[in-house]
Scaffold this active site. Structure first.
Site, PDB file in Angstrom:
ATOM      1  N   SER A  96      -6.825  58.756 -44.051  1.00  0.00           N
ATOM      2  CA  SER A  96      -5.737  58.939 -44.999  1.00  0.00           C
ATOM      3  C   SER A  96      -6.267  58.915 -46.405  1.00  0.00           C
ATOM      4  O   SER A  96      -7.380  58.477 -46.678  1.00  0.00           O
ATOM      5  CB  SER A  96      -4.676  57.866 -44.820  1.00  0.00           C
ATOM      6  OG  SER A  96      -5.144  56.682 -45.433  1.00  0.00           O
ATOM      7  N   LYS A  97      -5.408  59.404 -47.312  1.00  0.00           N
ATOM      8  CA  LYS A  97      -5.812  59.502 -48.702  1.00  0.00           C
ATOM      9  C   LYS A  97      -6.157  58.135 -49.272  1.00  0.00           C
ATOM     10  O   LYS A  97      -6.986  58.022 -50.141  1.00  0.00           O
ATOM     11  CB  LYS A  97      -4.672  60.105 -49.515  1.00  0.00           C
ATOM     12  CG  LYS A  97      -4.607  61.590 -49.339  1.00  0.00           C
ATOM     13  CD  LYS A  97      -3.644  62.189 -50.302  1.00  0.00           C
ATOM     14  CE  LYS A  97      -3.198  63.512 -49.737  1.00  0.00           C
ATOM     15  NZ  LYS A  97      -1.895  63.910 -49.978  1.00  0.00           N
ATOM     16  N   ARG A  98      -5.488  57.132 -48.748  1.00  0.00           N
ATOM     17  CA  ARG A  98      -5.711  55.806 -49.309  1.00  0.00           C
ATOM     18  C   ARG A  98      -7.167  55.357 -49.166  1.00  0.00           C
ATOM     19  O   ARG A  98      -7.684  54.614 -49.964  1.00  0.00           O
ATOM     20  CB  ARG A  98      -4.768  54.776 -48.674  1.00  0.00           C
ATOM     21  CG  ARG A  98      -3.680  54.371 -49.653  1.00  0.00           C
ATOM     22  CD  ARG A  98      -2.525  53.728 -48.964  1.00  0.00           C
ATOM     23  NE  ARG A  98      -1.674  54.729 -48.336  1.00  0.00           N
ATOM     24  CZ  ARG A  98      -1.182  54.632 -47.122  1.00  0.00           C
ATOM     25  NH1 ARG A  98      -1.476  53.588 -46.379  1.00  0.00           N
ATOM     26  NH2 ARG A  98      -0.413  55.562 -46.640  1.00  0.00           N
TER      27      ARG A  98
END
Ligand code: GLU
Length: 486
Positions: free
Chosen positions: A254-256
């Site tokens: 994920s982008k996180r």
């Protein structure tokens, strides 16, 4: 029938790895079956809309060689660019929403956010499935007209509430869903924009899409989409839901966790062909040991049947390995051009540089380079005096004194070698003979020699490095090393 696929990103940020995979698979399927691959920008979520994201998505797609087809006939969208923007089609979505209302397949809903929150809280407290209770479904025309004076309604689809739907996914096979507990999904929002559910069905129909290839996160919404195709009376396309992409620890990529934007990978010095090749294998394999695919081979060999059902693990080591492979097979002059911005960024070279010198340097590293961004650190000593701990010059139990003497004698020897003879083979022959003459071991001389030039524990061998540096720089570097140990 002609195959038609599409990539339908939401312009909410950069194109990420998952999006690139969806685009690649849709592109390959279309190309393999001599069909068309279209692009649609799904810009109906105004809260998540990022200005300019569409342009950057298109730039990266083009850069990666995934150019969409500009289909002229019987397709909606901009005739020049071939791109369909949903925000330009609001009247079309409205028309179909109204048609569904007129046919009693959809209805206006005026419920406030407070009422819906309250409803959800009550359902949760009673351990009931949460979802809209259909309150507005039976409003009569007069009530609707009255309410419309103060409230802009949403439009909801009347979902079947009983029975099940059987659905065939091109990757997962037959899947059965129960309609029980399916809430009446919103088709039009009060801001006049459609939801993804309505817009994608209308567009896929009008764009004559035959295969919808999209991420697995959309699988749970399939009952809503099937009900919508049914309500609109259109023949639905084949759906294929791609497996998730996960980190090696099985958490969702994920982008996180950073580094999911395709551009980040390109900036780090992953070659675009290597990245595509790696992405191809994220959820697909040919059923053989083959791992390296050119674009032509991808198009020839890609097939939906070989897409995996289980999550695809994003393995950076594998990406590095594939990238190393592509770096090795890139012609040297091209590779040098690709490396220049990385060296400039670290101020190792300026606008003007010695191309021949760079060729020698890049050639030295081409075999072991994993990504272009590593080059400046590996080769900084070619461009400047580097700082290193003088003890690194010591081989085994050598003392600083001993090394100083060895380097001084080596310097004398090197100074006798003419510029013409200053090449790898000659240096190797001369210096090894000299080591023997002095009754030393190779390491006693070659280690300090190599470290004096590179300042590094690991690097290519001393003769190759000396050859690439040239006599003048080698002499200077040995002098600097002597100054440190004396
Ligand atoms: N806009 C959706 C997304 O970015 C596309 C899903 C689809 O391909 O239908 O996830």
């Amino acid at each position: 029938m002609k195959i038609r696929t599409r990539f339908a990103p939401s312009p909410t940020g950069y194109l990420h790895i998952g999006g690139l995979r969806t685009a690649l698979y849709a592109f390959l399927l279309a190309k393999r079956l001599k069909g068309e691959f279209l692009l649609r920008i799904e810009d109906t979520d105004r809260e998540r809309f990022v200005p300019g994201a569409d342009v950057s998505l298109m730039r990266v797609l083009k850069e990666m060689g995934l150019e969409w087809d500009k289909v002229k006939e019987s397709v909606i969208g901009n005739q020049e660019s071939g791109v369909v923007y949903q925000s330009k089609r609001l009247d079309v979505y409205k028309k179909f929403a109204e048609k569904l209302i007129a046919e009693h397949k959809a209805y206006y809903c005026f419920c406030s956010k407070e009422r819906l929150d309250d409803l959800r809280a009550r359902q949760t407290a009673q351990k009931l499935p949460t979802g809209y209770d259909g309150l507005c479904q039976n409003l009569i025309v007069e009530e609707i007209n009255e309410k419309k004076k103060n409230i802009t309604p949403v439009v909801r689809l009347k979902m079947p509430k009983t029975g099940a739907c059987c659905f065939h996914d091109a990757i997962r096979g037959n899947i059965e869903f129960s309609y029980a507990g399916q809430e009446d999904v919103i088709l039009m929002k009060s801001d006049g924009f459609p939801t993804y559910h309505l817009a994608h069905v209308i567009d896929d129909n009008e764009m004559k899409i035959t295969h919808v290839i999209r991420g697995e996160e959309w699988l749970p919404t399939i009952p809503k989409h099937l009900a919508l195709w049914e309500a609109l009376g259109w023949e639905k396309p084949i759906y294929a839901h791609l497996p998730l992409i996960v980190n090696p620890d099985k958490t969702k990529l994920s982008k996180r966790q950073g580094h999911v934007a395709v551009e980040d990978y390109l900036n780090k010095g992953y070659l675009k062909d290597a990245l595509l090749n790696f992405i191809l294998l994220l959820g697909w394999n040919p059923g053989t040991e083959k791992e390296i695919f050119s674009m032509e081979e991808m198009i020839q060999e890609f097939s939906m049947e070989k897409i995996h059902k289980s999550p695809a693990v994003f393995n950076t080591e594998k990406l590095d390995w594939i990238n190393g492979f592509y770096i090795r097979k890139t012609p040297l002059n091209l590779l040098v051009e690709m490396c220049v911005p990385y060296l400039q960024e670290k101020d190792l070279i300026g606008e003007r540089y010695d191309k021949k010198y760079l060729e020698k340097i890049v050639l030295l590293e081409q075999e072991r380079l994993k990504k272009l961004s590593e080059l400046p650190e590996l080769t900084d000593y070619f461009f400047k005096d580097t700082v290193y701990d003088k003890n690194l010059l010591l081989w085994k139990n050598q003392t600083l004194q001993e090394v100083a003497t060895i380097l001084e004698n080596l310097l004398k020897k090197i100074e006798t070698i003419t510029d013409i003879n200053f090449n790898k083979n000659y240096l190797e022959k001369e210096i090894l003979a000299y080591v023997k003459e002095c009754n030393l071991k190779n390491g006693d001389v070659l280690w300090p020699f190599r470290v004096a030039m590179t300042g590094k524990k690991a690097s290519p061998g001393p003769f190759e490095v000396a050859d690439a540096l040239g006599k003048e720089r080698v002499v200077q570097k040995i002098k600097n090393a002597i100054l440190q140990v004396r």
